[in-house]
Design an enzyme around this catalytic site. Structure first.
Site, PDB file in Angstrom:
ATOM      1  N   VAL A 170     -49.731  37.273  -0.143  1.00 58.51           N
ATOM      2  CA  VAL A 170     -50.924  38.075  -0.423  1.00 58.51           C
ATOM      3  C   VAL A 170     -50.732  38.711  -1.792  1.00 58.51           C
ATOM      4  O   VAL A 170     -49.637  39.185  -2.115  1.00 58.51           O
ATOM      5  CB  VAL A 170     -51.197  39.118   0.694  1.00 58.51           C
ATOM      6  N   PHE A 171     -51.798  38.690  -2.581  1.00 52.85           N
ATOM      7  CA  PHE A 171     -51.748  39.260  -3.934  1.00 52.85           C
ATOM      8  C   PHE A 171     -52.423  40.631  -3.909  1.00 52.85           C
ATOM      9  O   PHE A 171     -53.575  40.764  -3.473  1.00 52.85           O
ATOM     10  CB  PHE A 171     -52.478  38.334  -4.918  1.00 52.85           C
ATOM     11  N   GLU A 196     -58.077  46.976   4.718  1.00 52.76           N
ATOM     12  CA  GLU A 196     -59.067  46.565   3.711  1.00 52.76           C
ATOM     13  C   GLU A 196     -60.443  46.288   4.332  1.00 52.76           C
ATOM     14  O   GLU A 196     -61.252  45.570   3.756  1.00 52.76           O
ATOM     15  CB  GLU A 196     -58.566  45.310   2.979  1.00 52.76           C
TER      16      GLU A 196
HETATM   17  C1  SIN Z   1     -55.597  45.536  -3.423  1.00 49.58           C
HETATM   18  O1  SIN Z   1     -54.877  46.506  -3.651  1.00 49.58           O
HETATM   19  O2  SIN Z   1     -55.198  44.372  -3.676  1.00 49.58           O
HETATM   20  C2  SIN Z   1     -56.959  45.671  -2.807  1.00 49.58           C
HETATM   21  C3  SIN Z   1     -57.698  46.890  -3.205  1.00 49.58           C
HETATM   22  C4  SIN Z   1     -57.094  48.160  -2.723  1.00 49.58           C
HETATM   23  O3  SIN Z   1     -56.768  48.268  -1.531  1.00 49.58           O
HETATM   24  O4  SIN Z   1     -56.923  49.089  -3.519  1.00 49.58           O
END
Ligand code: SIN
Length: 192
Positions: free
Chosen positions: A23-24, A99
């Site tokens: 996961v990125f 998320e």
């Molecule tokens: C992420 O960090 O990749 C998604 C956005 C966030 O949760 O701030």
């Protein structure tokens, strides 16, 4: 689209198809790592830039007064730095929950500094989600962030922690640094 994207995300990819899952992270996932991982490396993805265009009703704001958090927008030739985590499939239950306010998982090529490229997933909040706020001028974004907070803390800290993390990796993000600077100036004026 409903606020809670968990059920939709579960239908989007069959995680069982992946031998290993990466996961990125490009926003809070860079500095708030509240999940177990097998490996973590600095990485980047191509064709995206960060923007504070997504509403946060659950982490950095409230239903009545949403904060502004990051999403990605498509920009030709752009490069977005972040962190890549190799995780067990079960971790997506936690990530999908974290998320859930408008973000959908997208498949993306993750590039490592040693030129390796792996397929991974990234959470993006697109303009058709119910929590999307969209573009605004720097002054309005700053004011909204300055005045918002939620269960995960102040919206200002979301910006400051990310900006510090980017500096730590010698990464420049004009949009993030512009909002950080504007917030610092705004808070000086607010305290006068
Ligand atoms: C992420 O960090 O990749 C998604 C956005 C966030 O949760 O701030």
């Amino acid at each position: 689209m409903v606020f809670d994207t968990q059920a939709i995300n579960k239908q989007r990819q069959n995680l069982a198809d992946y031998d290993e899952i990466w996961v990125f992270g490009y926003g809070s996932l860079i500095y708030k790592v509240d999940f177990d991982y097998i490996e973590c490396e600095s990485a980047h993805i191509l064709g995206y830039e960060r923007r504070f265009w997504q509403g946060s009703h659950d982490h950095r704001g409230s239903i009545a007064s949403p904060g502004r958090v990051l999403t990605l927008v498509d920009i030709d030739n752009a490069r977005c730095f972040g962190k890549a985590f190799k995780v067990e499939r079960e971790i997506f239950d936690h990530l999908d929950h974290r998320e859930k306010n408008g973000y959908l998982r997208h498949q993306v090529d993750i590039h490592f500094p040693d030129k390796r490229i792996v397929k991974g997933l990234v959470y993006i909040a697109s303009p058709d989600n119910a929590a999307y706020l969209g573009e605004a001028n720097i002054k309005d974004i700053t004011k909204q962030i300055f005045n918002s907070s939620g269960p995960s803390g102040s919206n200002r800290d979301y910006v400051y922690q990310l900006a510090d993390a980017l500096r730590h990796f010698n990464e420049i993000d004009e949009h993030v640094f512009q909002i950080e600077l504007a917030l610092k100036q705004y808070s000086i004026n607010a305290n006068l």
